[in-house]
Design a protein around this motif. Structure first.
Motif, PDB file in Angstrom:
ATOM      1  N   ASP A 171      -5.253   7.366 -13.394  1.00  0.00           N
ATOM      2  CA  ASP A 171      -6.560   7.465 -12.751  1.00  0.00           C
ATOM      3  C   ASP A 171      -6.534   8.457 -11.596  1.00  0.00           C
ATOM      4  OD1 ASP A 171      -7.629   5.634 -14.461  1.00  0.00           O
ATOM      5  OD2 ASP A 171      -7.577   3.950 -13.050  1.00  0.00           O
ATOM      6  N   TYR A 172      -5.506   8.361 -10.786  1.00  0.00           N
ATOM      7  CA  TYR A 172      -5.397   9.255  -9.622  1.00  0.00           C
ATOM      8  C   TYR A 172      -5.239  10.708 -10.054  1.00  0.00           C
ATOM      9  CZ  TYR A 172      -3.520  11.451  -5.428  1.00  0.00           C
ATOM     10  OH  TYR A 172      -3.295  12.302  -4.374  1.00  0.00           O
ATOM     11  N   GLN A 173      -4.317  10.944 -10.996  1.00  0.00           N
ATOM     12  CA  GLN A 173      -4.085  12.316 -11.437  1.00  0.00           C
ATOM     13  C   GLN A 173      -5.331  12.874 -12.145  1.00  0.00           C
ATOM     14  OE1 GLN A 173      -1.450  13.938 -10.487  1.00  0.00           O
ATOM     15  NE2 GLN A 173      -0.489  12.112  -9.593  1.00  0.00           N
ATOM     16  N   GLY A 174      -5.979  12.049 -12.975  1.00  0.00           N
ATOM     17  CA  GLY A 174      -7.183  12.497 -13.655  1.00  0.00           C
ATOM     18  C   GLY A 174      -8.316  12.753 -12.687  1.00  0.00           C
ATOM     19  N   HIS A 175      -8.416  11.939 -11.649  1.00  0.00           N
ATOM     20  CA  HIS A 175      -9.450  12.112 -10.641  1.00  0.00           C
ATOM     21  C   HIS A 175      -9.256  13.435  -9.903  1.00  0.00           C
ATOM     22  CE1 HIS A 175     -12.674  10.584  -8.167  1.00  0.00           C
ATOM     23  NE2 HIS A 175     -11.968  10.787  -7.067  1.00  0.00           N
ATOM     24  N   MET A 176      -8.020  13.723  -9.544  1.00  0.00           N
ATOM     25  CA  MET A 176      -7.724  14.977  -8.839  1.00  0.00           C
ATOM     26  C   MET A 176      -8.029  16.175  -9.727  1.00  0.00           C
ATOM     27  SD  MET A 176      -6.611  14.262  -5.756  1.00  0.00           S
ATOM     28  CE  MET A 176      -5.512  15.579  -5.211  1.00  0.00           C
ATOM     29  N   ALA A 177      -7.629  16.098 -10.993  1.00  0.00           N
ATOM     30  CA  ALA A 177      -7.855  17.213 -11.917  1.00  0.00           C
ATOM     31  C   ALA A 177      -9.351  17.437 -12.146  1.00  0.00           C
ATOM     32  CB  ALA A 177      -7.154  16.945 -13.244  1.00  0.00           C
ATOM     33  N   ALA A 218     -10.708  18.091  -3.620  1.00  0.00           N
ATOM     34  CA  ALA A 218      -9.711  17.282  -4.306  1.00  0.00           C
ATOM     35  C   ALA A 218      -8.942  16.426  -3.314  1.00  0.00           C
ATOM     36  CB  ALA A 218      -8.759  18.178  -5.093  1.00  0.00           C
ATOM     37  N   SER A 219      -8.609  17.006  -2.167  1.00  0.00           N
ATOM     38  CA  SER A 219      -7.861  16.272  -1.157  1.00  0.00           C
ATOM     39  C   SER A 219      -8.684  15.108  -0.619  1.00  0.00           C
ATOM     40  CB  SER A 219      -7.473  17.215  -0.021  1.00  0.00           C
ATOM     41  OG  SER A 219      -6.806  16.510   1.001  1.00  0.00           O
ATOM     42  N   GLU A 220      -9.963  15.344  -0.337  1.00  0.00           N
ATOM     43  CA  GLU A 220     -10.825  14.280   0.177  1.00  0.00           C
ATOM     44  C   GLU A 220     -11.013  13.179  -0.861  1.00  0.00           C
ATOM     45  OE1 GLU A 220     -14.352  16.338   1.232  1.00  0.00           O
ATOM     46  OE2 GLU A 220     -13.536  17.114   3.116  1.00  0.00           O
ATOM     47  N   SER A 221     -11.204  13.566  -2.111  1.00  0.00           N
ATOM     48  CA  SER A 221     -11.373  12.594  -3.178  1.00  0.00           C
ATOM     49  C   SER A 221     -10.104  11.778  -3.376  1.00  0.00           C
ATOM     50  CB  SER A 221     -11.743  13.321  -4.478  1.00  0.00           C
ATOM     51  OG  SER A 221     -11.952  12.405  -5.511  1.00  0.00           O
ATOM     52  N   GLY A 222      -8.966  12.449  -3.300  1.00  0.00           N
ATOM     53  CA  GLY A 222      -7.690  11.757  -3.437  1.00  0.00           C
ATOM     54  C   GLY A 222      -7.457  10.761  -2.314  1.00  0.00           C
ATOM     55  N   ARG A 223      -7.811  11.145  -1.089  1.00  0.00           N
ATOM     56  CA  ARG A 223      -7.656  10.230   0.042  1.00  0.00           C
ATOM     57  C   ARG A 223      -8.533   8.999  -0.137  1.00  0.00           C
ATOM     58  NH1 ARG A 223      -7.460  14.927   3.306  1.00  0.00           N
ATOM     59  NH2 ARG A 223      -9.677  14.705   3.797  1.00  0.00           N
ATOM     60  N   ASP A 224      -9.734   9.207  -0.652  1.00  0.00           N
ATOM     61  CA  ASP A 224     -10.633   8.076  -0.876  1.00  0.00           C
ATOM     62  C   ASP A 224     -10.030   7.110  -1.899  1.00  0.00           C
ATOM     63  OD1 ASP A 224     -13.278   6.781  -0.526  1.00  0.00           O
ATOM     64  OD2 ASP A 224     -13.527   7.295  -2.642  1.00  0.00           O
ATOM     65  N   PHE A 225      -9.437   7.654  -2.950  1.00  0.00           N
ATOM     66  CA  PHE A 225      -8.796   6.818  -3.966  1.00  0.00           C
ATOM     67  C   PHE A 225      -7.640   6.035  -3.347  1.00  0.00           C
ATOM     68  CE2 PHE A 225      -5.696   5.925  -7.247  1.00  0.00           C
ATOM     69  CZ  PHE A 225      -6.468   5.487  -8.317  1.00  0.00           C
ATOM     70  N   LEU A 226      -6.846   6.709  -2.536  1.00  0.00           N
ATOM     71  CA  LEU A 226      -5.689   6.053  -1.925  1.00  0.00           C
ATOM     72  C   LEU A 226      -6.102   5.002  -0.903  1.00  0.00           C
ATOM     73  CD1 LEU A 226      -3.300   9.108  -1.436  1.00  0.00           C
ATOM     74  CD2 LEU A 226      -3.187   7.333  -3.196  1.00  0.00           C
ATOM     75  N   ASP A 227      -7.228   5.231  -0.231  1.00  0.00           N
ATOM     76  CA  ASP A 227      -7.703   4.231   0.734  1.00  0.00           C
ATOM     77  C   ASP A 227      -8.034   2.906   0.065  1.00  0.00           C
ATOM     78  OD1 ASP A 227      -7.443   5.943   2.860  1.00  0.00           O
ATOM     79  OD2 ASP A 227      -9.551   6.546   2.902  1.00  0.00           O
ATOM     80  N   ARG A 228      -8.381   2.958  -1.205  1.00  0.00           N
ATOM     81  CA  ARG A 228      -8.762   1.745  -1.939  1.00  0.00           C
ATOM     82  C   ARG A 228      -7.652   1.278  -2.877  1.00  0.00           C
ATOM     83  NH1 ARG A 228     -12.903   5.158  -3.348  1.00  0.00           N
ATOM     84  NH2 ARG A 228     -12.335   4.872  -5.539  1.00  0.00           N
ATOM     85  N   ALA A 281       0.834  -1.204   0.000  1.00  0.00           N
ATOM     86  CA  ALA A 281       0.000   0.000   0.000  1.00  0.00           C
ATOM     87  C   ALA A 281       0.869   1.255   0.000  1.00  0.00           C
ATOM     88  CB  ALA A 281      -0.933  -0.004   1.209  1.00  0.00           C
ATOM     89  N   ASP A 282       1.928   1.253   0.790  1.00  0.00           N
ATOM     90  CA  ASP A 282       2.830   2.417   0.839  1.00  0.00           C
ATOM     91  C   ASP A 282       3.474   2.667  -0.526  1.00  0.00           C
ATOM     92  OD1 ASP A 282       2.297   2.849   3.493  1.00  0.00           O
ATOM     93  OD2 ASP A 282       4.064   1.778   4.229  1.00  0.00           O
ATOM     94  N   LEU A 283       3.929   1.587  -1.170  1.00  0.00           N
ATOM     95  CA  LEU A 283       4.560   1.736  -2.482  1.00  0.00           C
ATOM     96  C   LEU A 283       3.569   2.248  -3.519  1.00  0.00           C
ATOM     97  CD1 LEU A 283       6.715  -1.531  -2.673  1.00  0.00           C
ATOM     98  CD2 LEU A 283       7.534   0.800  -2.290  1.00  0.00           C
ATOM     99  N   LEU A 284       2.352   1.737  -3.480  1.00  0.00           N
ATOM    100  CA  LEU A 284       1.341   2.164  -4.442  1.00  0.00           C
ATOM    101  C   LEU A 284       0.940   3.613  -4.217  1.00  0.00           C
ATOM    102  CD1 LEU A 284      -0.918  -1.027  -4.521  1.00  0.00           C
ATOM    103  CD2 LEU A 284       0.776  -0.316  -6.226  1.00  0.00           C
ATOM    104  N   HIS A 285       0.862   4.024  -2.969  1.00  0.00           N
ATOM    105  CA  HIS A 285       0.574   5.439  -2.662  1.00  0.00           C
ATOM    106  C   HIS A 285       1.621   6.327  -3.328  1.00  0.00           C
ATOM    107  CE1 HIS A 285      -2.175   5.204   1.118  1.00  0.00           C
ATOM    108  NE2 HIS A 285      -2.483   4.264   0.235  1.00  0.00           N
ATOM    109  N   SER A 286       2.880   5.960  -3.138  1.00  0.00           N
ATOM    110  CA  SER A 286       3.964   6.771  -3.709  1.00  0.00           C
ATOM    111  C   SER A 286       3.947   6.722  -5.229  1.00  0.00           C
ATOM    112  CB  SER A 286       5.315   6.269  -3.187  1.00  0.00           C
ATOM    113  OG  SER A 286       5.402   6.397  -1.783  1.00  0.00           O
ATOM    114  N   ALA A 287       3.639   5.536  -5.786  1.00  0.00           N
ATOM    115  CA  ALA A 287       3.661   5.385  -7.241  1.00  0.00           C
ATOM    116  C   ALA A 287       2.628   6.260  -7.926  1.00  0.00           C
ATOM    117  CB  ALA A 287       3.426   3.924  -7.616  1.00  0.00           C
ATOM    118  N   VAL A 288       1.441   6.384  -7.339  1.00  0.00           N
ATOM    119  CA  VAL A 288       0.390   7.162  -8.006  1.00  0.00           C
ATOM    120  C   VAL A 288       0.508   8.651  -7.724  1.00  0.00           C
ATOM    121  CG1 VAL A 288      -1.195   5.208  -7.966  1.00  0.00           C
ATOM    122  CG2 VAL A 288      -1.320   6.911  -6.144  1.00  0.00           C
ATOM    123  N   THR A 289       1.237   9.013  -6.683  1.00  0.00           N
ATOM    124  CA  THR A 289       1.342  10.435  -6.351  1.00  0.00           C
ATOM    125  C   THR A 289       2.646  11.056  -6.833  1.00  0.00           C
ATOM    126  OG1 THR A 289       2.223   9.854  -4.159  1.00  0.00           O
ATOM    127  CG2 THR A 289      -0.149  10.233  -4.319  1.00  0.00           C
TER     128      THR A 289
END
Length: 238
Positions: A196-202, A214-224, A157-165
């Motif tokens: 997906d993450y970057q497009g979702h934030m934009a 945007a921050s709340e939506s991004g956190r929701d994406f990262l939670d999953r 999960a930590d690696l994926l968080h970093s990879a998408v951000t």
């Protein structure tokens, strides 16, 4: 005089997740009533306290059967214990679901029984790569479950968080070390999640919600993110 063990009205945190609807469905399919199940468990499996009311409580989900009770119930219902368990989450639950004795797991992975049981109880897998591979074979673990029970999911999960951000390319090899997948698969999945993450934030910002939305939506994406990763892997390798 022997003391008769009584069932606890409190949930047993060590018990596997019980699939109450499955127990009710299997009993009905056999044309049995709760009284028949209770009788079979009393007479054939030495559980004299089991009553029809207790069987009904299990089926309603108000009481969870212990491990010995679950094994006896499965035998009376002519099914495997795994059919009465919800999706296994821990190493112990996977073993019980597959009706494998701890002695057999310990032997298959080349570990002493006491050491294996200690890791199972603590949910702290410390086997080496050879033992991990043997564990996956004896319990027939698919890759997501293997990563979870060997304690690698939090790191993934930590690696994926970093990879998408950040830059996803830098995390291909680290992810492959945790989840042995083909490089092409990992690259495509990470790139897709990043997009997906970057497009979702934009998109969230463009709706006028501002940085807070945007921050709340991004956190929701990262939670999953772990679930999204395995879904993408499954879609790509199907």
């Amino acid at each position: 005089m022997c003391e008769v063990r009584q069932p606890s009205a409190q949930p047993d945190p060590s018990a596997p997740p019980f699939n109450a609807p499955a127990a009710r469905r299997l009993r009905a399919a056999l044309g049995m009533g709760p009284e028949h199940v209770a009788y079979g468990m009393r007479v054939s499996y030495g559980l004299p306290y089991v009553t029809p009311d207790l069987v009904t409580a299990w089926e309603r989900g108000t009481v969870t059967p212990s491990n010995p009770e679950l094994t006896a119930l499965a035998s009376v219902l002519w099914c495997s214990p795994g059919e009465l368990i919800g999706r296994p989450r821990t190493l112990r639950e996977h073993r019980i679901a597959r009706a494998v004795a701890p002695e057999d797991v310990a032997h298959a992975i080349g570990m002493d029984l006491r050491g294996y049981l200690r890791m199972e109880a603590r949910e702290d897998w410390r086997g080496n790569e050879r033992q991990s591979a043997a564990l996956a074979r004896v319990l027939d673990l698919d890759l997501p479950d293997f990563v979870a029970v060997t304690g690698r999911e939090a790191k993934l999960a930590d690696l994926l968080h970093s990879a998408v951000t950040t830059r996803w390319q830098a995390y291909v090899r680290p992810v492959m070390k945790l989840a042995p997948l083909d490089k092409d698969v990992v690259e495509e999945v990470l790139q897709g999640l990043h997009q997906d993450y970057q497009g979702h934030m934009a998109a969230t910002l463009s709706w006028g919600g501002g940085s807070r939305s945007a921050s709340e939506s991004g956190r929701d994406f990262l939670d999953r993110i772990v679930g999204n990763f395995w879904s993408a892997v499954a879609a790509l390798t199907a």
